[in-house]
Every structure is written in C-alpha cells, then in structure tokens.
Write a protein that holds these residues in place. Structure first.
Motif, PDB file in Angstrom:
ATOM      1  N   ARG A  32       0.827  -1.205   0.000  1.00 33.23           N
ATOM      2  CA  ARG A  32       0.000   0.000   0.000  1.00 33.23           C
ATOM      3  C   ARG A  32       0.863   1.257   0.000  1.00 33.23           C
ATOM      4  O   ARG A  32       1.901   1.299   0.659  1.00 33.23           O
ATOM      5  N   PRO A  33       0.445   2.290  -0.736  1.00 31.62           N
ATOM      6  CA  PRO A  33       1.206   3.539  -0.713  1.00 31.62           C
ATOM      7  C   PRO A  33       1.320   4.081   0.700  1.00 31.62           C
ATOM      8  O   PRO A  33       0.352   4.069   1.469  1.00 31.62           O
ATOM      9  N   ALA A  34       2.509   4.539   1.052  1.00 41.14           N
ATOM     10  CA  ALA A  34       2.791   5.041   2.401  1.00 41.14           C
ATOM     11  C   ALA A  34       3.222   6.494   2.320  1.00 41.14           C
ATOM     12  O   ALA A  34       3.800   6.931   1.322  1.00 41.14           O
ATOM     13  N   TRP A  35       2.943   7.241   3.376  1.00 43.44           N
ATOM     14  CA  TRP A  35       3.355   8.634   3.433  1.00 43.44           C
ATOM     15  C   TRP A  35       4.248   8.929   4.633  1.00 43.44           C
ATOM     16  O   TRP A  35       4.908   9.972   4.679  1.00 43.44           O
TER      17      TRP A  35
ATOM     18  N   SER B 214      -3.803   9.696  -4.617  1.00 47.31           N
ATOM     19  CA  SER B 214      -4.973  10.577  -4.588  1.00 47.31           C
ATOM     20  C   SER B 214      -5.785  10.410  -3.311  1.00 47.31           C
ATOM     21  O   SER B 214      -6.667  11.228  -3.028  1.00 47.31           O
ATOM     22  N   GLN B 215      -5.500   9.374  -2.541  1.00 43.74           N
ATOM     23  CA  GLN B 215      -6.242   9.139  -1.308  1.00 43.74           C
ATOM     24  C   GLN B 215      -5.609   9.811  -0.092  1.00 43.74           C
ATOM     25  O   GLN B 215      -6.172   9.782   1.006  1.00 43.74           O
ATOM     26  N   MET B 216      -4.448  10.424  -0.261  1.00 44.56           N
ATOM     27  CA  MET B 216      -3.749  11.049   0.859  1.00 44.56           C
ATOM     28  C   MET B 216      -4.156  12.506   1.016  1.00 44.56           C
ATOM     29  O   MET B 216      -4.479  13.183   0.041  1.00 44.56           O
ATOM     30  N   THR B 217      -4.089  13.004   2.252  1.00 47.88           N
ATOM     31  CA  THR B 217      -4.239  14.436   2.486  1.00 47.88           C
ATOM     32  C   THR B 217      -2.980  15.162   2.012  1.00 47.88           C
ATOM     33  O   THR B 217      -1.933  14.542   1.779  1.00 47.88           O
TER      34      THR B 217
ATOM     35  N   ASP C 266      -1.074  17.210   3.732  1.00 48.59           N
ATOM     36  CA  ASP C 266      -0.016  17.093   4.733  1.00 48.59           C
ATOM     37  C   ASP C 266       0.671  15.734   4.646  1.00 48.59           C
ATOM     38  O   ASP C 266       1.900  15.638   4.821  1.00 48.59           O
ATOM     39  N   GLN C 267      -0.094  14.681   4.382  1.00 54.90           N
ATOM     40  CA  GLN C 267       0.505  13.362   4.207  1.00 54.90           C
ATOM     41  C   GLN C 267       1.382  13.332   2.961  1.00 54.90           C
ATOM     42  O   GLN C 267       2.495  12.786   2.982  1.00 54.90           O
ATOM     43  N   ARG C 268       0.918  13.936   1.890  1.00 57.87           N
ATOM     44  CA  ARG C 268       1.683  13.939   0.640  1.00 57.87           C
ATOM     45  C   ARG C 268       3.008  14.679   0.793  1.00 57.87           C
ATOM     46  O   ARG C 268       3.986  14.374   0.097  1.00 57.87           O
ATOM     47  N   LEU C 269       3.060  15.652   1.695  1.00 54.45           N
ATOM     48  CA  LEU C 269       4.268  16.453   1.879  1.00 54.45           C
ATOM     49  C   LEU C 269       5.197  15.902   2.958  1.00 54.45           C
ATOM     50  O   LEU C 269       6.323  16.388   3.109  1.00 54.45           O
ATOM     51  N   ALA C 270       4.752  14.887   3.686  1.00 56.32           N
ATOM     52  CA  ALA C 270       5.483  14.450   4.876  1.00 56.32           C
ATOM     53  C   ALA C 270       6.912  14.009   4.574  1.00 56.32           C
ATOM     54  O   ALA C 270       7.855  14.399   5.270  1.00 56.32           O
ATOM     55  N   GLY C 271       7.100  13.176   3.561  1.00 58.82           N
ATOM     56  CA  GLY C 271       8.439  12.683   3.244  1.00 58.82           C
ATOM     57  C   GLY C 271       9.368  13.801   2.799  1.00 58.82           C
ATOM     58  O   GLY C 271      10.515  13.892   3.248  1.00 58.82           O
TER      59      GLY C 271
END
Length: 310
Positions: free
Chosen positions: A58-61, A89-92, A94-99
């Motif tokens: 599963r995609p992880a953030w 597309s399912q991430m918020t 903030d999650q998308r920017l976390a890494g």
C-alpha cells in the motif's frame, strides 16, 4: 526547447499506481526500494524519484518509512533524490508532503493540476490478487479525481521551495498544466531553471501521441523560452518510445517501474536497472552523453546534496 548538453535519466522506482499483483519485480519493501535505487544509479540514473510503501504494498506517506530509504541510498551512492509530493490521490496534502518535508530533498515532484487520474483498468487484467486492498484501490480511481488545486500547489511551493530550498520536477499531464506553471512563475513562486516533466498516456490526461509531445514542447518554448529543461515519459507500453523521442528532441528521459512494468512486448522488466540500461543504450546510440548527478545539479540549479536534511 533548450537542447541539453547531456541527458538526465530519472528513475521512478516504485510509485503508487502499480500494485504487487501485477509483477513480482515491483519493489515494495524498504530494502527492495533501496536496492532498486542503488542499482538504477549504478546503471546511469542521475535522479531517483521516490515513493514509499507499506510492507503489503500500500502507498505510504509516513516520514518514518522514508527514513528507512533515503539515508541508506545516500550513504551508498551520489544521486539526486526526488521525493514525491503526489503520493496517492487518497492522501491528504499534509501526508503527501510528509516525506519531502522531513528530508528537504534537492528535488520534489509537483503535479500541476487536478485531474481524472484513472488506472482502474488494472483490475481487468489481474486474475489473482495478492492483497485485499489492491482491487478496491485501483477501481476507486474511476470515481475519485486527483486533487491538485492551486492552493495545494502554492502550499508546496512555499513549504518546500521557499522554506527548504527544494526545487521541483513540474509534472504536466496536459497543456493547461504548462499555463498553470506560468501563473506561478508570474507570481514569483516558481523560479528558473524549470524542470518540466511531460506525462503522457494516463487516462484522464494527455494521450501518448507523439504529436502531443512535440506540441507540449512548442507551448513550453512559447511560455518559458530557454529557462527550462524538458523531460518526458509515457505510462505503459509507450514508455521507451516517448523517452527516445524526448532524447531525440534534445530533452531528458524518465523510466522506472512506477511508469511501466515492462521491458518489451510481453516481457516484464526484472528491475528498474534493466530499463535504465535500455534507455541509456538508446540515448548513447543517438550520440548523446549521459548526465552525472553533478551535471543534473548544475542544469537544474539544485542546492546540492549537503542541503538534504538527513
């Protein structure tokens, strides 16, 4: 288009589109992603584009998962790390920017517009699923758009660009995305040299038609003159054709198992490095030289490896 003196090879090693049931060669675990990135760099890739995944694919953030990947790559090899801000597309946001926020990488991807980003067709080709999450995940893209609104684009440019010195791979899935980039250039939030990544063949975006590639370059020339470097890739079967066309036009190339699981008709790629080796041979046959990581840093105006927060 400004003809680059050397060709930058970017490798997108895992992504968040393809799922484990499609290929046993898709890197999933952090160990697999690290090894795949190192092998791609050894084969000639100057830039490694990173997504993260959970152990089941599963995609992880989570920044903690990127922490198991990024330092291990940079401990072993000199390469430009490009961390996604697309995630899935399912991430918020903030999650998308976390890494990327954790590492302040030299480069980060930035999707330049909201769109239908549909890969539900994967479900029609898989006969046996490895994990319960996969089928609803891919089928869900038929009814859920990928949101990259202007406020999200601006948030990314400010958080990563202004505060952390990260530069961007501007992912343009349609001609309108070039004009969106021009808007942020006019606002002073995006500064040259721009790395424009033309993305073709995603259902919902511009099609993998070679006339579209040449049209995108013409419009980019009109908008940005000599202030940009161009790269292109196509998803799926047209991957190598579009990389070849981009190199022939004087641009850069992107390959990787994020974009295509194949190496030839009916043959799954055994690794990202196999795709790098193939496009490298094509580029060299065209009489063009492969860029080193330092070449890429100079052409793209990157801050350098010392600016990455390990």
């Amino acid at each position: 288009m400004h003809i680059a003196e050397k060709v930058i090879i970017t490798t997108a090693v895992t992504g968040s589109v393809n799922v484990p049931s499609q290929s046993d060669h898709l890197p999933i675990t952090t160990d697999e992603v690290v090894r795949s990135a190192l092998d791609a760099a050894a084969a000639g890739s100057a830039i490694i584009h990173l997504h993260a995944r959970h152990p089941d694919g599963r995609p992880a953030w989570e920044a903690e998962i990127y922490e198991e990947i990024v330092p291990r790559i940079l401990d072993e090899v000199d390469v430009v790390i490009n961390i996604t801000t697309g995630g899935s597309s399912q991430m918020t946001m903030d999650q998308r920017l976390a890494g990327a926020n954790r590492f302040s990488p030299e480069l980060a991807s930035l999707n330049m517009g909201s769109m239908n980003f549909v890969y539900s067709g994967i479900a029609d080709k898989v006969t046996e699923w490895k994990h319960d999450w996969e089928e609803p995940y891919v089928r869900g893209t038929y009814s859920h758009p990928f949101i990259n609104s202007f406020d999200r684009i601006e948030q990314t440019l400010r958080e990563l660009g202004e505060k952390r010195g990260t530069r961007f791979e501007f992912e343009c899935y349609d001609i309108g995305h070039l004009y969106s980039l021009a808007y942020f250039v006019d606002k002073g939030l995006a500064k040259p040299p721009f790395m424009i990544q033309g993305v073709f063949g995603i259902l919902g975006g511009i099609g993998a038609d070679h006339a579209n590639l040449e049209h995108m370059v013409r419009i980019a020339d009109t908008l940005f003159g000599d202030d940009y470097q161009f790269s292109a890739f196509a998803a799926g079967r047209a991957q190598m054709q579009f990389a070849t066309h981009s190199a022939w036009l004087g641009g850069h190339v992107r390959v990787g198992l994020e974009d295509s699981l194949w190496i030839g008709r009916g043959r799954l790629a055994r690794s990202n490095a196999e795709q790098v080796q193939k496009i490298r041979s094509v580029v060299e046959d065209l009489g063009r030289e492969i860029a080193t990581p330092d070449d890429a840093r100079r052409m793209l105006g990157l801050k350098g490896r010392a600016g990455v927060t390990l």
